[in-house]
Structure formats: structure tokens, C-alpha cells
Design a protein around this motif. Structure first.
Motif, PDB file in Angstrom:
ATOM      1  N   LEU A  13       0.831  -1.203   0.000  1.00 56.50           N
ATOM      2  CA  LEU A  13       0.000   0.000   0.000  1.00 56.50           C
ATOM      3  C   LEU A  13       0.865   1.252   0.000  1.00 56.50           C
ATOM      4  CD1 LEU A  13      -2.782   1.325   0.182  1.00 56.50           C
ATOM      5  CD2 LEU A  13      -2.686   1.053   2.666  1.00 56.50           C
ATOM      6  N   ILE A  89      -5.181   1.906  -7.328  1.00 63.54           N
ATOM      7  CA  ILE A  89      -5.423   0.513  -6.951  1.00 63.54           C
ATOM      8  C   ILE A  89      -6.336  -0.168  -7.963  1.00 63.54           C
ATOM      9  CG2 ILE A  89      -6.371  -0.983  -5.158  1.00 63.54           C
ATOM     10  CD1 ILE A  89      -5.552   1.109  -3.110  1.00 63.54           C
ATOM     11  N   HIS A 262      -7.699  -2.752  -1.980  1.00 63.53           N
ATOM     12  CA  HIS A 262      -6.343  -3.199  -1.697  1.00 63.53           C
ATOM     13  C   HIS A 262      -6.339  -4.602  -1.083  1.00 63.53           C
ATOM     14  CE1 HIS A 262      -2.484  -3.364   0.578  1.00 63.53           C
ATOM     15  NE2 HIS A 262      -2.052  -2.880  -0.555  1.00 63.53           N
TER      16      HIS A 262
END
Length: 267
Positions: A13, A89, A262
Motif C-alpha cells: 500500500l 489501486i 487493496h
């Protein structure tokens, strides 16, 4: 503290987030304290979003003070960092073929709110102030488009802005895509002009009809958006809206959507 930061902001992330934050502000006169780390500030923001605590209750273990974390959050919200992170993402998911555009679903959820912009009397909450989250998900329940409004806004008014708001997302093969193959919706969207608009856009529709279909059935394909609404509720900051500024409320919605996507990315 390092373990907590790495748990809230794993390396995958953090790599994606570094592609979207605004440029660091440098003091022209020099001097002053060194700037708090972005990763620690991001971890603190995610902690506030997921735990639902107030900014003043933020533990000091993250390093930056709660005032610093709030200023960084406000700065990132003005720069639309959370929407850009969500888009990055989604691009990664699309490049891996994780997004299923064959059947998308649209829905909304209302919640109580304090005074602020984009609030209104909630018709399902005895007229108390509230806001509404609108979203479109792919067939797997991944949110691809989000929006907020006052709780008194009819669901049907959010369909066109949400469809227009789907960003061009990378595909495993071919050009970027931003148009679902088919869109499922409940009776709140049962209007002929919406069906015509979707057909003009080349999108097939499956909208439940009032007075014909049972209200107790979600349908074989529309239940995924209801599940995503429960996933959004995992962000406890969204149980009730305390932010007076709409951009801050939308920021928490974007953070929750980015975390949902994510999790799919790291499976």
C-alpha cells in the motif's frame, strides 16, 4: 510503533500511495522542525478511519501529534489524494484482470450526520439530518465509482453522475475501460428515462420494476453491492458522519473503498 505502522500501511500500500501524494511543502525561510513522515501520518489517518475515534483521541504512538495528522489529512483531501489512490489501486486490479465488468450494481446507503454541507432530512430517519453514500460495484463487489449527497436526494438522481464518474481503468488486454456491460439496480431507479440513457451509452440494464417484483429479493447479481455496503461499514468513521466539510466525509469514503480494493489486490 513501527509494527503498528507496517500493519496499517503495508509495504504494498505504501508503494502505491507514494505515487499520489502532493508535493511536500518546503519552508522558503528554512529552519523549523523536520516534517513528520507521510507513512506515519497515513497510518494514523487509517487508524482514525477504521477505529472511529476522534482526532483528539489519536494515540501518540504514531509519532505526529493529532493536529499534524489532521492538517495532513485536510491537505491530502483538498488534493483529492484518496480518490487518486483508489484509482491507482483499481488500475492495478484491472491490469491483473481482477475487475469483472460483465455485471455491475448500483445502490446507496443513508447515515446520520451532524450539520454540514451535503446533508438533508433523512426520510427514513424521522427527518433527522443525514447524508447518503452512492456507489457502483463490479461483479465481485469492488467499488468503482463513489459519491455522496444529502439523505433527502432520491437514489435515481445519482445514477448518471455515478456512471459518468467511473474512471478509465486499465485492462489486462486492450484499451482502458469505464463502461459496465450490464447494470443492476433496485426499484429506486425504475424510471424510463434512466433506461433510455443507459441504452444510449451502450449499457444493458436490469432494473427492478415497482409493483411487479418482490421487495424481499435482492436478485442473483445485485446482492454484491449490499455486501460492499457492509464492507464500507467496516470503516467505523462511516457509521455516523461527524465531518462538517463534505470533502472530509468523501475522503473517509474514499479511504474505505481504497482499503477494500487493496485487500483484493493482496489476496
Amino acid at each position: 510503533m513501527a509494527d503498528l505502522v507496517e500493519r496499517l500501511v503495508p509495504d504494498e500500500l505504501w508503494v502505491l500511495f507514494r505515487r499520489v501524494p502532493p508535493t511536500e511543502v518546503i519552508r522558503p525561510q528554512g529552519g523549523g522542525r523536520s516534517r513528520a513522515g507521510d507513512r506515519e501520518a497515513l497510518a494514523a489517518v487509517i487508524f482514525v478511519a477504521t477505529s472511529g475515534c476522534t482526532w483528539r483521541q489519536l494515540p501518540s504512538v504514531f509519532g505526529p501529534s493529532w493536529q499534524t495528522v489532521y492538517r495532513r489529512f485536510a491537505q491530502w483531501s483538498r488534493a483529492r489524494v484518496w480518490a487518486r489512490l483508489h484509482r491507482v489501486i483499481l488500475d492495478e486490479l484491472g491490469a491483473r484482470g481482477e475487475l469483472d465488468w460483465s455485471r455491475c450494481a448500483i445502490d446507496s446507503v443513508s447515515l446520520r450526520a451532524a450539520k454540514g454541507s451535503l446533508t438533508g432530512p433523512n426520510p427514513t430517519g424521522r427527518g433527522k439530518p443525514g447524508s447518503k453514500i452512492h456507489l457502483i460495484t463490479d461483479r465481485n463487489g469492488l467499488p468503482v465509482s463513489l459519491g455522496i449527497s444529502g439523505a433527502n436526494m432520491h437514489d435515481s438522481l445519482g445514477l448518471e453522475p455515478l456512471v459518468w464518474g467511473i474512471p478509465p481503468i486499465r485492462s489486462r488486454r486492450g484499451p482502458r475501460r469505464r463502461r459496465p456491460g450490464k447494470l443492476h439496480a433496485d426499484k429506486g431507479y425504475d424510471y424510463d428515462h434512466l433506461r433510455r440513457w443507459l441504452r444510449q451509452r451502450g449499457i444493458r440494464h436490469r432494473i427492478a420494476r415497482r409493483g411487479i417484483e418482490s421487495s424481499g429479493r435482492l436478485g442473483r447479481h445485485r446482492w454484491v453491492v449490499e455486501r460492499t455496503v457492509s464492507w464500507l461499514a467496516g470503516c467505523r468513521r462511516l457509521h455516523r458522519r461527524y465531518e462538517r466539510k463534505a470533502e472530509h466525509f468523501l475522503a473517509f469514503v474514499g479511504i474505505s473503498a481504497a482499503l477494500i480494493c487493496h485487500r483484493r489486490l493482496t489476496k
